[in-house]
Motif scaffolding. Structure first.
Motif, PDB file in Angstrom:
ATOM      1  N   ILE A 131       0.737  -1.069   0.256  1.00 10.63           N
ATOM      2  CA  ILE A 131      -0.017  -0.108   0.117  1.00 10.63           C
ATOM      3  C   ILE A 131       0.978   1.219   0.040  1.00 10.63           C
ATOM      4  CG2 ILE A 131      -1.746   1.157   1.150  1.00 10.63           C
ATOM      5  CD1 ILE A 131      -2.474  -1.620   0.473  1.00 10.63           C
ATOM      6  N   GLY A 132       0.576   1.941  -1.051  1.00  8.80           N
ATOM      7  CA  GLY A 132       1.588   3.366  -1.224  1.00  8.80           C
ATOM      8  C   GLY A 132       2.852   3.086  -2.126  1.00  8.80           C
ATOM      9  N   THR A 133       2.388   3.235  -3.526  1.00 11.50           N
ATOM     10  CA  THR A 133       3.574   2.841  -4.502  1.00 11.50           C
ATOM     11  C   THR A 133       4.683   3.863  -4.332  1.00 11.50           C
ATOM     12  OG1 THR A 133       1.810   1.966  -5.883  1.00 11.50           O
ATOM     13  CG2 THR A 133       4.082   2.392  -7.062  1.00 11.50           C
ATOM     14  N   GLY A 134       4.131   5.061  -4.314  1.00 16.94           N
ATOM     15  CA  GLY A 134       5.068   6.451  -4.255  1.00 16.94           C
ATOM     16  C   GLY A 134       6.063   6.443  -5.429  1.00 16.94           C
ATOM     17  N   SER A 135       7.295   6.486  -5.095  1.00 17.70           N
ATOM     18  CA  SER A 135       8.289   6.251  -6.198  1.00 17.70           C
ATOM     19  C   SER A 135       8.210   4.688  -6.972  1.00 17.70           C
ATOM     20  CB  SER A 135       9.579   6.669  -5.685  1.00 17.70           C
ATOM     21  OG  SER A 135      10.170   5.534  -4.844  1.00 17.70           O
ATOM     22  N   ALA A 136       7.989   3.914  -6.231  1.00 18.04           N
ATOM     23  CA  ALA A 136       8.172   2.352  -6.820  1.00 18.04           C
ATOM     24  C   ALA A 136       9.216   1.728  -6.305  1.00 18.04           C
ATOM     25  CB  ALA A 136       7.585   2.320  -8.331  1.00 18.04           C
ATOM     26  N   ILE A 140      -0.348  -0.642  -4.650  1.00 15.51           N
ATOM     27  CA  ILE A 140      -1.692   0.048  -4.900  1.00 15.51           C
ATOM     28  C   ILE A 140      -1.177   1.871  -4.474  1.00 15.51           C
ATOM     29  CG2 ILE A 140      -3.882   0.677  -4.596  1.00 15.51           C
ATOM     30  CD1 ILE A 140      -4.337  -1.863  -3.254  1.00 15.51           C
ATOM     31  N   GLU A 141      -1.463   2.705  -5.385  1.00 14.37           N
ATOM     32  CA  GLU A 141      -1.112   4.146  -5.188  1.00 14.37           C
ATOM     33  C   GLU A 141      -2.758   4.933  -5.377  1.00 14.37           C
ATOM     34  OE1 GLU A 141       1.242   5.979  -3.962  1.00 14.37           O
ATOM     35  OE2 GLU A 141      -0.270   7.466  -4.145  1.00 14.37           O
ATOM     36  N   ARG A 142      -3.156   5.860  -4.219  1.00 23.87           N
ATOM     37  CA  ARG A 142      -4.144   6.638  -4.401  1.00 23.87           C
ATOM     38  C   ARG A 142      -4.118   7.889  -5.153  1.00 23.87           C
ATOM     39  NH1 ARG A 142      -4.641  10.937  -0.950  1.00 23.87           N
ATOM     40  NH2 ARG A 142      -6.786  10.864  -0.726  1.00 23.87           N
ATOM     41  N   ASP A 172      -7.454   2.786  -3.474  1.00 27.56           N
ATOM     42  CA  ASP A 172      -7.398   3.065  -2.101  1.00 27.56           C
ATOM     43  C   ASP A 172      -6.997   1.764  -1.440  1.00 27.56           C
ATOM     44  OD1 ASP A 172      -7.827   3.739   0.410  1.00 27.56           O
ATOM     45  OD2 ASP A 172      -9.991   4.105   0.445  1.00 27.56           O
ATOM     46  N   GLY A 173      -5.725   2.078  -0.891  1.00 25.13           N
ATOM     47  CA  GLY A 173      -5.436   0.922  -0.208  1.00 25.13           C
ATOM     48  C   GLY A 173      -5.866   0.123   0.950  1.00 25.13           C
ATOM     49  N   PHE A 174      -6.981   1.283   1.786  1.00 22.58           N
ATOM     50  CA  PHE A 174      -7.778   0.548   2.733  1.00 22.58           C
ATOM     51  C   PHE A 174      -8.655  -0.735   2.112  1.00 22.58           C
ATOM     52  CE2 PHE A 174      -6.840   4.538   4.807  1.00 22.58           C
ATOM     53  CZ  PHE A 174      -6.523   4.119   6.035  1.00 22.58           C
ATOM     54  N   MET A 232      -1.479   7.729   5.760  1.00 19.84           N
ATOM     55  CA  MET A 232      -2.432   6.691   4.927  1.00 19.84           C
ATOM     56  C   MET A 232      -3.763   7.338   4.826  1.00 19.84           C
ATOM     57  SD  MET A 232      -3.142   2.915   5.358  1.00 19.84           S
ATOM     58  CE  MET A 232      -4.090   1.797   4.193  1.00 19.84           C
ATOM     59  N   LEU A 233      -4.120   7.673   3.867  1.00 18.94           N
ATOM     60  CA  LEU A 233      -5.346   8.661   3.579  1.00 18.94           C
ATOM     61  C   LEU A 233      -6.523   7.817   2.855  1.00 18.94           C
ATOM     62  CD1 LEU A 233      -3.836  11.954   2.412  1.00 18.94           C
ATOM     63  CD2 LEU A 233      -4.509  11.395   4.538  1.00 18.94           C
ATOM     64  N   THR A 234      -7.619   7.921   3.354  1.00 21.02           N
ATOM     65  CA  THR A 234      -8.817   7.118   2.671  1.00 21.02           C
ATOM     66  C   THR A 234      -9.196   7.700   1.351  1.00 21.02           C
ATOM     67  OG1 THR A 234      -9.589   7.406   5.018  1.00 21.02           O
ATOM     68  CG2 THR A 234     -11.248   6.309   3.469  1.00 21.02           C
TER      69      THR A 234
HETATM   70  N1  SAH Z   1       6.979   2.912  -0.939  1.00 20.50           N
HETATM   71  C1  SAH Z   1       7.044   4.312  -1.463  1.00 20.50           C
HETATM   72  C2  SAH Z   1       6.938   5.314  -0.347  1.00 20.50           C
HETATM   73  C3  SAH Z   1       5.657   5.700  -0.664  1.00 20.50           C
HETATM   74  S1  SAH Z   1       5.189   7.287   0.603  1.00 20.50           S
HETATM   75  C4  SAH Z   1       8.496   4.382  -1.944  1.00 20.50           C
HETATM   76  O1  SAH Z   1       9.043   3.212  -1.808  1.00 20.50           O
HETATM   77  O2  SAH Z   1       8.825   5.290  -2.524  1.00 20.50           O
HETATM   78  C5  SAH Z   1       3.526   6.845   0.626  1.00 20.50           C
HETATM   79  C6  SAH Z   1       2.472   6.573  -0.326  1.00 20.50           C
HETATM   80  O3  SAH Z   1       1.588   6.082   0.033  1.00 20.50           O
HETATM   81  C7  SAH Z   1       2.343   7.960  -1.008  1.00 20.50           C
HETATM   82  O4  SAH Z   1       2.634   8.139  -2.443  1.00 20.50           O
HETATM   83  C8  SAH Z   1       0.875   8.107  -0.720  1.00 20.50           C
HETATM   84  O5  SAH Z   1      -0.029   8.780  -1.796  1.00 20.50           O
HETATM   85  C9  SAH Z   1       0.354   6.920  -0.761  1.00 20.50           C
HETATM   86  N2  SAH Z   1      -0.837   6.490   0.165  1.00 20.50           N
HETATM   87  C10 SAH Z   1      -1.576   7.266   1.106  1.00 20.50           C
HETATM   88  N3  SAH Z   1      -2.400   6.594   1.416  1.00 20.50           N
HETATM   89  C11 SAH Z   1      -2.858   5.579   0.545  1.00 20.50           C
HETATM   90  C12 SAH Z   1      -3.837   4.532   0.377  1.00 20.50           C
HETATM   91  N4  SAH Z   1      -5.173   4.633   1.182  1.00 20.50           N
HETATM   92  N5  SAH Z   1      -3.913   3.696  -0.715  1.00 20.50           N
HETATM   93  C13 SAH Z   1      -2.816   3.771  -1.409  1.00 20.50           C
HETATM   94  N6  SAH Z   1      -1.692   4.518  -1.268  1.00 20.50           N
HETATM   95  C14 SAH Z   1      -1.820   5.649  -0.317  1.00 20.50           C
END
Ligand code: SAH
Length: 218
Positions: free
Chosen positions: A90-95, A111-113, A139-141, A212-214
Motif C-alpha cells: 500500500i503506497g507505491t510512491g516512487s515504486a 496500490i497508489e491513491r 484506495d489501499g484501505f 495513509m489517507l482514505t
Molecule cells: N513505498 C514508497 C513510499 C511511499 S510514501 C516508495 O518506495 O517510494 C507513501 C505513499 O502512500 C504516497 O505515495 C501516498 O500517496 C500513498 N498512500 C497514502 N494513503 C494511501 C492509500 N489509502 N492507498 C494507497 N496509497 C496511499
C-alpha cells in the motif's frame, strides 16, 4: 528527467549506503543484495543524484516521499520475503520499495491513491523489467480482493488503524508489516494471521511516514 545511466560512481555510492544500513542493524543479506542491485538514483530527478545515496527520505511529486533506504530495508527485512511470495504493497510512491521486493523474487501488487503518481510510474521504464510487478490505482484501505489472498502485506504510509479488509486478504500464516500511528510518529508492527483468523502482534521501532489517507485522489 530521470537518469538512466548506472556507472561505477553510482555503484560505489550505493555500496557505501549498504554499509551504512548494515551498520544500523540490517542483517538480511537478501535485502541488502536486492537494494545494492537497484539504482536508487533512477527513481529521482537528475538534479538529486547525490541525495539518492544518502540515507534519507526525499520529496517526490505531489507532496509525497521516497522512503529512507534504512526504512525500506527495515520493512523488507521484517516481511521475510521468499521468492514467489504474493505481496500487496500500500503506497507505491516512487515504486522503489516495490522494485526491492520484486528484485527479491516476490510477485508484487502495489496500490497508489494519487492518480498523478500512478501515471508517472506508468511512463517509468525501470520497473518494467519485473514481470511480476503490477501497479494499481486505488484506495489501499480496500486492498485488492480479486487478487487475494496475499502471503504478505506491506503498508508504506502511516496507518491510523489496522485495516480489517487487508487482514481479511491475508493468507493464513501470512504477515503484514504496518507503521501504526502512535502519538506523533508510528510504531512498526508485524502481524501474523492465525488459522482461526486472530493475529499475533510483534512490535518494533518507531518511524515517521506520510499519512495513509482514505479514498482516491484524482
Ligand atoms: N513505498 C514508497 C513510499 C511511499 S510514501 C516508495 O518506495 O517510494 C507513501 C505513499 O502512500 C504516497 O505515495 C501516498 O500517496 C500513498 N498512500 C497514502 N494513503 C494511501 C492509500 N489509502 N492507498 C494507497 N496509497 C496511499
Amino acid at each position: 528527467m530521470k537518469p538512466t545511466l548506472d556507472d561505477y560512481r553510482h555503484k560505489g555510492m550505493r555500496k557505501k549506503l549498504m554499509d551504512q544500513i548494515r551498520e544500523k542493524g540490517i542483517t538480511d543479506e537478501n535485502v541488502l543484495e536486492a537494494m545494492n542491485n537497484i539504482p536508487r538514483h533512477f527513481f529521482l530527478e537528475s538534479a538529486f543524484l547525490e541525495v539518492a545515496y544518502e540515507d534519507k527520505a526525499f520529496p517526490i511529486s505531489v507532496g509525497q516521499t521516497i522512503s529512507q533506504p534504512y526504512t525500506v530495508a527495515y520493512q523488507s527485512q521484517l516481511l521475510n520475503v521468499k521468492p514467489m511470495d504474493k505481496v500487496l504493497e500500500i503506497g507505491t510512491g516512487s515504486a522503489y520499495q516495490a522494485c526491492v521486493l520484486a528484485e527479491m523474487g516476490a510477485r508484487v501488487y502495489t496500490i497508489e491513491r494519487q492518480k498523478q503518481l500512478f501515471y508517472e510510474i506508468r511512463t517509468f521504464a525501470y520497473p518494467k523489467k519485473y514481470r511480476w510487478l503490477k501497479f494499481f490505482y486505488g484506495d489501499g484501505f480496500e486492498g485488492l480482493p480479486t487478487y487475494a489472498p496475499f502471503d504478505k502485506v506491506i503498508i508504506t504510509a502511516a496507518a491510523p488503524e489496522i485495516p480489517q479488509k487487508l487482514i481479511d486478504q491475508l493468507a493464513v500464516g501470512g504477515q503484514m508489516v504496518i507503521p501504526l500511528n502512535e502519538g506523533e510518529a508510528q510504531r512498526m508492527l508485524r502481524l501474523t494471521k492465525q488459522a482461526d483468523g486472530s493475529i499475533i502482534k510483534e512490535t518494533f521501532d518507531r518511524f515517521s511516514f506520510v499519512p495513509m489517507l482514505t479514498g482516491k485522489e484524482v
